[in-house]
Enzyme design. Structure first.
Site, PDB file in Angstrom:
ATOM      1  N   TYR A 141       0.862  -1.185   0.000  1.00 11.11           N
ATOM      2  CA  TYR A 141       0.000   0.000   0.000  1.00 11.11           C
ATOM      3  C   TYR A 141       0.893   1.227   0.000  1.00 11.11           C
ATOM      4  CZ  TYR A 141      -3.329   3.543   1.646  1.00 11.11           C
ATOM      5  OH  TYR A 141      -4.110   4.662   1.774  1.00 11.11           O
ATOM      6  N   ASP A 236       9.292   2.868  -0.145  1.00 16.71           N
ATOM      7  CA  ASP A 236       8.251   3.519   0.648  1.00 16.71           C
ATOM      8  C   ASP A 236       8.468   3.097   2.100  1.00 16.71           C
ATOM      9  OD1 ASP A 236       6.056   4.420   1.965  1.00 16.71           O
ATOM     10  OD2 ASP A 236       4.580   3.622   0.539  1.00 16.71           O
ATOM     11  N   LYS A 264       4.250   8.899   8.954  1.00 19.21           N
ATOM     12  CA  LYS A 264       3.983   8.331  10.275  1.00 19.21           C
ATOM     13  C   LYS A 264       5.006   8.827  11.315  1.00 19.21           C
ATOM     14  CE  LYS A 264       0.924   4.977   8.386  1.00 19.21           C
ATOM     15  NZ  LYS A 264       0.937   4.231   7.147  1.00 19.21           N
TER      16      LYS A 264
HETATM   17  C1  LIG Z   1       0.303   4.771   5.739  1.00 17.13           C
HETATM   18  C2  LIG Z   1       1.061   4.497   4.503  1.00 17.13           C
HETATM   19  C3  LIG Z   1       1.026   5.375   3.408  1.00 17.13           C
HETATM   20  C4  LIG Z   1       0.071   6.534   3.350  1.00 17.13           C
HETATM   21  O1  LIG Z   1       0.351   7.484   4.322  1.00 17.13           O
HETATM   22  P1  LIG Z   1      -0.840   8.497   4.743  1.00 17.13           P
HETATM   23  O2  LIG Z   1      -0.152   9.440   5.664  1.00 17.13           O
HETATM   24  O3  LIG Z   1      -1.894   7.659   5.381  1.00 17.13           O
HETATM   25  O4  LIG Z   1      -1.301   9.137   3.494  1.00 17.13           O
HETATM   26  C5  LIG Z   1       1.878   5.149   2.361  1.00 17.13           C
HETATM   27  N1  LIG Z   1       2.712   4.096   2.357  1.00 17.13           N
HETATM   28  C6  LIG Z   1       2.766   3.224   3.373  1.00 17.13           C
HETATM   29  C7  LIG Z   1       3.736   2.101   3.329  1.00 17.13           C
HETATM   30  C8  LIG Z   1       1.923   3.381   4.462  1.00 17.13           C
HETATM   31  O5  LIG Z   1       1.934   2.478   5.457  1.00 17.13           O
END
Ligand SMILES: *Cc1c(COP(=O)(O)O)cnc(C)c1O
Length: 408
Positions: A141, A236, A264
């Protein structure tokens, strides 16, 4: 129950009564608790019920909730004004600290969410390479930008199909989807489309489909294939960054991407995220280059203060990652002993998930409800990880293992 009353009202005011879908708890056949406050490893709902929290806001609360130094940093920043739309000293401190902790971040830019960070990194990769396609993995994701909300198309080598209404198929076809850990699939995609591929985007540990560890050699192979084809490798690290190690998964696994994204933890509980990497690639971003990307609240003073305070606390504590990993191992070991062949418990550092073999959706829903009834607040989806913070005690961990012993 106040939570139920609030939810009923909220359902008439917001889609599904929530501002982010997983919070609705539909997958576990429940309704959400509305939260009043949280401190350390504990979270308290509006009915005064206290839980040990294994959501940790989906990662940011690595130091535990409301760490005094982080709260004080925000308070102090707030006194000087909430937002200026002009550069501030803390943003320079943040970029310098990021480069110190994650050396591949030669230059970086702050944004407000992980979604934006990945969307922007992909745009920079496209601008830099002059290519349109990107490769992503089915189990990963990367936020909800159009090009990332896709699922594998009918043929392995064709572009993806939208995984959400509202995403144009014309857009989704520029994303090519491979199974996670399947390097042969990536090779086949590059053999067919290599000269069109701007980047491979990957979670170095997939943590949004349960926790899936990269197979030995997988990340290294992605590094090699992208380099060979003139494509960029984007990690990511929105979850793994500052969670597996100070330098993120790239330090933990020793593989250096061209660009990476953080979210995060980097915001310390406030809305901040970062993308960055090779200086030559980042020079394509406006105003230096032709790739446009901007943000009214990017580098917001409060968010930057919270993020800086969090990263400085992590940096100042050389044992913190060993402590976090020890807790992760204690919980995973305990659950494996109790569940045996019933469930898999993949774990790395302070990230883990529980995946039941039989009837996984229904079994997980029952497990989640048992946890809640025992004062444990876990992610209401089997596809989300459990997050452990530095504030979790061995007693907090053992509470989950005791609950597992009762689970029939
Ligand atoms: C949470 C998440 C996102 C998206 O971040 P948001 O701040 O919720 O937009 C993107 N990549 C990964 C791996 C994530 O866990």
């Amino acid at each position: 129950m106040k939570s139920d009353e609030l939810f009923e009202t909220a359902c008439g005011l917001m889609p599904g009564g929530v501002n982010s879908p997983v919070r609705a708890c539909r997958r576990v056949g429940a309704t959400p608790r509305f939260i009043a406050s949280a401190r350390g490893s504990h979270i308290t709902d509006v009915d005064g019920i206290e839980y040990v929290d294994y959501v940790c806001s989906w990662g940011p609360a690595i130091l535990g909730h409301a760490h005094p130094a982080v709260v004080e940093a925000v308070r102090e920043a707030a006194r000087d004004g909430l937002t200026f739309g002009a550069p501030t000293p803390r943003e320079v401190e943040m970029a310098a600290l990021l480069r110190e902790l994650v050396p591949s971040l030669e230059t970086s830019r702050m944004v407000c969410s992980g979604t934006e960070a990945v969307m922007s990194a992909v745009r920079a990769a496209r601008g830099f390479t002059g290519r349109d396609d990107v490769v992503k993995f089915a189990d990963c994701y990367h936020g909800h930008s159009d090009g990332m909300l896709v699922k594998a198309g009918s043929g392995a080598l064709t572009g993806a199909e939208p995984d959400s209404a509202g995403v144009p198929a014309d857009y989704a076809r520029h994303t090519l989807v491979a199974p996670y850990n399947d390097i042969e699939a990536v090779e086949r995609i590059f053999a067919a489309h290599g000269s069109d591929i701007a980047a491979v985007v990957v979670e170095p540990v997939a943590a949004n489909a349960g926790v899936i560890l990269p197979k030995p050699g997988f990340l290294e192979a992605l590094r090699e294939i992208t380099s060979r084809h003139g494509a960029l490798l984007i990690f990511d690290e929105v979850i793994t960054g500052f969670r597996l190690a100070l330098g993120g998964a790239q330090e933990y696994y020793g593989v250096t991407p061209d660009l990476s994204t953080f979210g995060k933890i980097v915001g310390g509980g406030m809305p901040a995220a970062v993308y960055g990497g090779r200086a030559d690639v980042m020079r394509t971003v406006a105003p230096e280059g032709p790739v446009y990307q901007a943000g009214t609240l990017a580098g917001n003073p409060l968010a930057t203060a919270a993020g800086l305070a969090t990263l400085r606390l992590l940096k100042a504590d050389p044992d913190i990652y060993a402590r976090l990993a020890a807790k992760g191992e204690r919980l995973a070991r305990g659950l494996r002993e109790v569940f045996g062949a019933r469930a898999e418990v993949p774990q790395v550092g302070s990230l883990l998930s529980v995946s039941f073999r039989d009837d996984p959706d229904v079994t997980f829903a029952r497990w989640w409800r048992l946890l809640l009834s025992r004062g444990i607040y876990a992610a209401p989806s089997r596809f989300e990880a459990m997050f452990i913070s530095d504030a979790h005690t061995d007693d907090d961990i053992d509470l989950v293992i005791e609950a597992a012993k009762e689970f029939r």
